[in-house]
Write an enzyme that holds these catalytic residues in place. Structure first.
Site, PDB file in Angstrom:
ATOM      1  N   ASP A  64       0.825  -1.197   0.000  1.00 46.02           N
ATOM      2  CA  ASP A  64       0.000   0.000   0.000  1.00 46.02           C
ATOM      3  C   ASP A  64       0.863   1.252   0.000  1.00 46.02           C
ATOM      4  O   ASP A  64       1.669   1.461   0.907  1.00 46.02           O
ATOM      5  CB  ASP A  64      -0.891  -0.041   1.249  1.00 46.02           C
ATOM      6  CG  ASP A  64      -1.847   1.127   1.269  1.00 46.02           C
ATOM      7  OD1 ASP A  64      -2.490   1.356   0.236  1.00 46.02           O
ATOM      8  OD2 ASP A  64      -1.916   1.823   2.289  1.00 46.02           O
ATOM      9  N   THR A  97      -3.194   4.992  -3.845  1.00 47.00           N
ATOM     10  CA  THR A  97      -2.148   5.753  -3.171  1.00 47.00           C
ATOM     11  C   THR A  97      -0.825   5.666  -3.908  1.00 47.00           C
ATOM     12  O   THR A  97      -0.064   6.626  -3.947  1.00 47.00           O
ATOM     13  CB  THR A  97      -1.969   5.258  -1.740  1.00 47.00           C
ATOM     14  OG1 THR A  97      -1.887   3.851  -1.744  1.00 47.00           O
ATOM     15  CG2 THR A  97      -3.134   5.671  -0.886  1.00 47.00           C
ATOM     16  N   THR A  98      -0.537   4.508  -4.492  1.00 50.87           N
ATOM     17  CA  THR A  98       0.680   4.389  -5.279  1.00 50.87           C
ATOM     18  C   THR A  98       0.533   5.237  -6.538  1.00 50.87           C
ATOM     19  O   THR A  98       1.449   5.952  -6.946  1.00 50.87           O
ATOM     20  CB  THR A  98       0.921   2.923  -5.684  1.00 50.87           C
ATOM     21  OG1 THR A  98       0.729   2.108  -4.541  1.00 50.87           O
ATOM     22  CG2 THR A  98       2.299   2.731  -6.216  1.00 50.87           C
ATOM     23  N   ASP A 394      -8.691  -0.905   2.116  1.00 47.89           N
ATOM     24  CA  ASP A 394      -8.759  -0.294   0.782  1.00 47.89           C
ATOM     25  C   ASP A 394     -10.037  -0.715   0.075  1.00 47.89           C
ATOM     26  O   ASP A 394     -10.766   0.106  -0.473  1.00 47.89           O
ATOM     27  CB  ASP A 394      -7.563  -0.754  -0.080  1.00 47.89           C
ATOM     28  CG  ASP A 394      -6.305   0.035   0.240  1.00 47.89           C
ATOM     29  OD1 ASP A 394      -6.289   0.657   1.310  1.00 47.89           O
ATOM     30  OD2 ASP A 394      -5.374   0.003  -0.568  1.00 47.89           O
TER      31      ASP A 394
HETATM   32  P1  ADP Z   1      -2.738   1.829  -5.773  1.00 49.85           P
HETATM   33  O1  ADP Z   1      -2.092   1.907  -4.433  1.00 49.85           O
HETATM   34  O2  ADP Z   1      -2.515   3.054  -6.585  1.00 49.85           O
HETATM   35  O3  ADP Z   1      -4.149   1.407  -5.725  1.00 49.85           O
HETATM   36  P2  ADP Z   1      -2.219  -0.782  -6.780  1.00 49.85           P
HETATM   37  O4  ADP Z   1      -0.977  -1.525  -6.497  1.00 49.85           O
HETATM   38  O5  ADP Z   1      -3.464  -1.165  -6.064  1.00 49.85           O
HETATM   39  O6  ADP Z   1      -1.913   0.738  -6.534  1.00 49.85           O
HETATM   40  O7  ADP Z   1      -2.458  -0.866  -8.332  1.00 49.85           O
HETATM   41  C1  ADP Z   1      -3.563  -0.273  -8.950  1.00 49.85           C
HETATM   42  C2  ADP Z   1      -3.451  -0.360 -10.445  1.00 49.85           C
HETATM   43  O8  ADP Z   1      -3.510  -1.709 -10.879  1.00 49.85           O
HETATM   44  C3  ADP Z   1      -4.615   0.362 -11.062  1.00 49.85           C
HETATM   45  O9  ADP Z   1      -4.161   1.196 -12.090  1.00 49.85           O
HETATM   46  C4  ADP Z   1      -5.469  -0.769 -11.590  1.00 49.85           C
HETATM   47  O10 ADP Z   1      -6.181  -0.380 -12.741  1.00 49.85           O
HETATM   48  C5  ADP Z   1      -4.466  -1.825 -11.913  1.00 49.85           C
HETATM   49  N1  ADP Z   1      -5.063  -3.163 -11.905  1.00 49.85           N
HETATM   50  C6  ADP Z   1      -5.675  -3.767 -10.877  1.00 49.85           C
HETATM   51  N2  ADP Z   1      -6.128  -5.001 -11.221  1.00 49.85           N
HETATM   52  C7  ADP Z   1      -5.770  -5.176 -12.509  1.00 49.85           C
HETATM   53  C8  ADP Z   1      -5.930  -6.254 -13.442  1.00 49.85           C
HETATM   54  N3  ADP Z   1      -6.561  -7.368 -13.119  1.00 49.85           N
HETATM   55  N4  ADP Z   1      -5.435  -6.083 -14.694  1.00 49.85           N
HETATM   56  C9  ADP Z   1      -4.800  -4.948 -15.020  1.00 49.85           C
HETATM   57  N5  ADP Z   1      -4.614  -3.904 -14.192  1.00 49.85           N
HETATM   58  C10 ADP Z   1      -5.080  -4.007 -12.949  1.00 49.85           C
HETATM   59 MG    MG Z   2      -4.917  -0.387  -5.017  1.00 51.62          MG
END
Ligand code: ADP
Ligand code: MG
Length: 562
Positions: A64, A97-98, A394
């Site tokens: 996170d 958040t990332t 989250d």
């Molecule tokens: P954050 O902390 O920003 O939420 P994450 O590590 O949760 O970061 O990553 C979120 C990103 O991953 C988003 O841009 C989301 O669209 C992408 N994402 C999540 N699941 C999938 C998936 N199954 N296929 C492609 N992209 C995905």
């Molecule tokens: Mg996320």
């Protein structure tokens, strides 16, 4: 010679460190890029986790962004802004958040060559603000509403959003299982704004799949006295009394002084104490309650008294849990046992004490107000459960957001690519330097799909080219295409249910642009020596060892410059 005779203007205290101008701006940008680089690899379903261990030996494993940024303990004044936006994104929408840190870092990185070439930062800021406005309008335009569906349909749609959030986490492997659990929990609390109505309890042991949802309240058995084992551990439709008073024999020897003239009166004082507690207990029993909970201690006398009358009791229940029981069972927490009327008692369908792993849990299910839910998390290592809890947080936030705003956009970088394309197209209609700046902003947005690919080990250039081509289709049918995280190609992310609530994107773009503009508008940093030394004992003592030499060195440099 003449120069030396000129009086010197001393403006700031000796030891004050100021740096200004382009060099300062560039150094701030570099610091922010470095921070973004730290969280870069955690983005997306194939993102890596970070293990952070502090000086006290606490180990945290997390994916996170907000958690990592918080634990990094960044001291750079400009880079701290990125920590703040990650935190605010976390409290505002819970996810992304990332993304927000990455975007801010990338906006700045794109701005750097312009700054170095002498572009005035205000020009950049103005264009970035315009681009941000356009981007958000575009997100709103592309958002798809999930309003007006039946409850069942809505649930499955919300579960999709939760699954997208969870897919990038440690518990991603069980995302469907947890997604539906989260959706049920959020729907159970309805429109309540108090997030703490959803309790998450962590019980080490078992596997993730052993986690379960209680439609009501569950908390770990509290400390109990002898006699507790004789109490019944299961009731159907019991009346529940919630207290905020101590049910303990108070010996007043420490805080009272009584003067007796006749030794025979002594017994009456002792009796009085016993009478008070028996009176209290009697009133509790008379209320008809079968379960008595108190935020304060319930002593051994009371425990035995209740046991003799087939009543269950638990003392020292955590405030939070007691409030949740109150909300769920419809009871009211009492601060006195006088005059307990029926209305203040709560009830539920089943109360029982159940074994979960190594722990015993008090579980209230089938609660009439139903405004609470508790998720009992199981799993191996402590760090694992901690991270699972953060991930669920989250997901819970996301589902609540989606439920409130009920519009979603395609994830997997699809929305970012589409805004990027739109901005590039728009830039072409602008005359002047602004065109270049908006183009850079558009390019910066591509960092999301690029990083998703990089983290999964795909050829980012290749995938991005495919995406650009798809999004450029004049018919607009390519808009929902994003990175296919399983094959390394591209897919219709929307059709494949990679969904994110649009507020996540809107908030992320807004916050990242804000932060970038803020950092671009700073051209001077003044470091006050006094305020620095005030920063904690540790820093001061660490400095003490080097202070002397450091001071000399500092002055030496100053002399030379003069
Ligand atoms: P954050 O902390 O920003 O939420 P994450 O590590 O949760 O970061 O990553 C979120 C990103 O991953 C988003 O841009 C989301 O669209 C992408 N994402 C999540 N699941 C999938 C998936 N199954 N296929 C492609 N992209 C995905
Ligand atoms: Mg996320």
């Amino acid at each position: 010679m003449a120069a030396m005779l000129q009086p010197q203007i001393i403006l700031l205290k000796e030891g004050t460190d100021t740096s200004q101008g382009k060099a300062q701006l560039v150094s701030n940008i570099n610091a922010c890029t470095a921070v973004a680089d730290v969280v870069r690899t955690t983005l997306g379903p194939r993102g890596m986790d970070k293990l952070i261990h502090d000086d006290k030996g606490n180990v945290t494993i997390s994916n996170d962004g907000a958690t990592i940024m918080k634990l990094l303990d960044i001291v750079h004044p400009a880079a701290k802004i990125l920590v703040d936006i990650a935190k605010s994104q976390d409290s505002e929408v819970g996810d992304g958040t990332t993304t927000v840190v990455l975007l801010a870092g990338e906006f700045l990185k794109e701005a750097k060559p312009f700054v170095e070439d002498g572009v005035h930062p205000q020009n950049l800021i103005r264009s970035y603000r315009t681009a941000c406005y356009l981007a958000i309008e575009k997100v709103k335009e592309l958002a798809v509403s999930i309003e007006g569906k039946s409850l069942e349909e809505k649930k499955s749609l919300l579960a999709k959003c939760a699954a997208t959030t969870l897919s990038s986490k440690l518990i991603g492997g069980e995302k469907e299982f947890f997604a539906s659990m989260v959706v049920d929990a959020v729907i159970a609390i309805g429109n309540e704004d108090r997030l703490n109505l959803i309790g998450v309890k962590k019980v080490p042991g078992g596997t993730m799949r052993d986690s379960f949802l209680v439609n009501g309240v569950a908390f770990k058995k509290t400390f109990s006295y002898a006699g507790f084992e004789q109490q019944p551990k299961k009731f159907l439709n019991p009346k529940i009394l919630l207290l905020n008073i101590e049910l303990e024999l108070k010996s007043e020897k420490e805080n009272a002084e009584i003067r007796l003239s006749d030794p025979s009166q002594y017994q009456s004082i002792v009796d009085a104490e016993w009478n008070i507690i028996y009176d209290k207990l009697d009133k509790c029993v008379k209320s008809g309650a079968k379960v008595v909970l108190s935020r304060l201690a319930i002593g051994d006398l009371a425990t035995q008294y209740f046991a003799d009358r087939d009543i269950f009791c638990a003392g020292r229940v955590a405030e939070e849990d007691l409030q949740r029981v109150a909300a769920a069972t419809g009871g009211t927490i009492q601060t006195s046992v006088n005059n307990i009327i029926d209305e203040v008692l709560g009830t539920c369908e089943v109360f029982e004490e159940r074994q979960v792993g190594n722990e015993r849990f008090n579980i209230f299910s089938g609660c009439p107000s139903g405004r609470t839910a508790t998720i009992v998390l199981r799993g191996g290592a402590d760090q694992f459960i901690e991270e699972a809890e953060r991930s669920l947080h989250d997901a819970i936030m996301i589902v609540r957001r989606a439920l409130k705003n009920s519009t979603v956009v395609a994830g997997g970088g699809a929305i970012d690519m589409e805004i990027s394309r739109y901005l590039r197209q728009h830039a072409r209609t602008i005359a002047g330097k602004s065109q270049l700046f908006i183009n850079s902003y558009a390019k910066a947005l591509e960092v999301i799909p690029r990083q998703l690919c990089d983290n999964a080990g795909f050829d980012a250039t290749d995938v991005l080219n495919k995406l650009r081509q798809k999004h450029a289709l004049p018919s607009g049918e390519g808009a929902p295409y994003g990175v296919d995280i399983n094959t390394g190609g591209i897919e219709d992310s929307f059709a494949n249910f990679v969904w994110e609530p649009s507020v996540v994107k809107i908030n992320a773009i807004n916050a990242a642009t804000e932060a970038a503009c803020l950092i671009l508008s700073v051209d001077e940093t003044v470091k006050n020596p006094k305020s620095e030394s005030a920063q904690g004992e540790a820093a001061a003592s660490a400095m003490a060892g080097r202070g002397h030499g450091g001071g000399f060195r500092g002055r030496g440099r100053g002399m030379r410059r003069r």
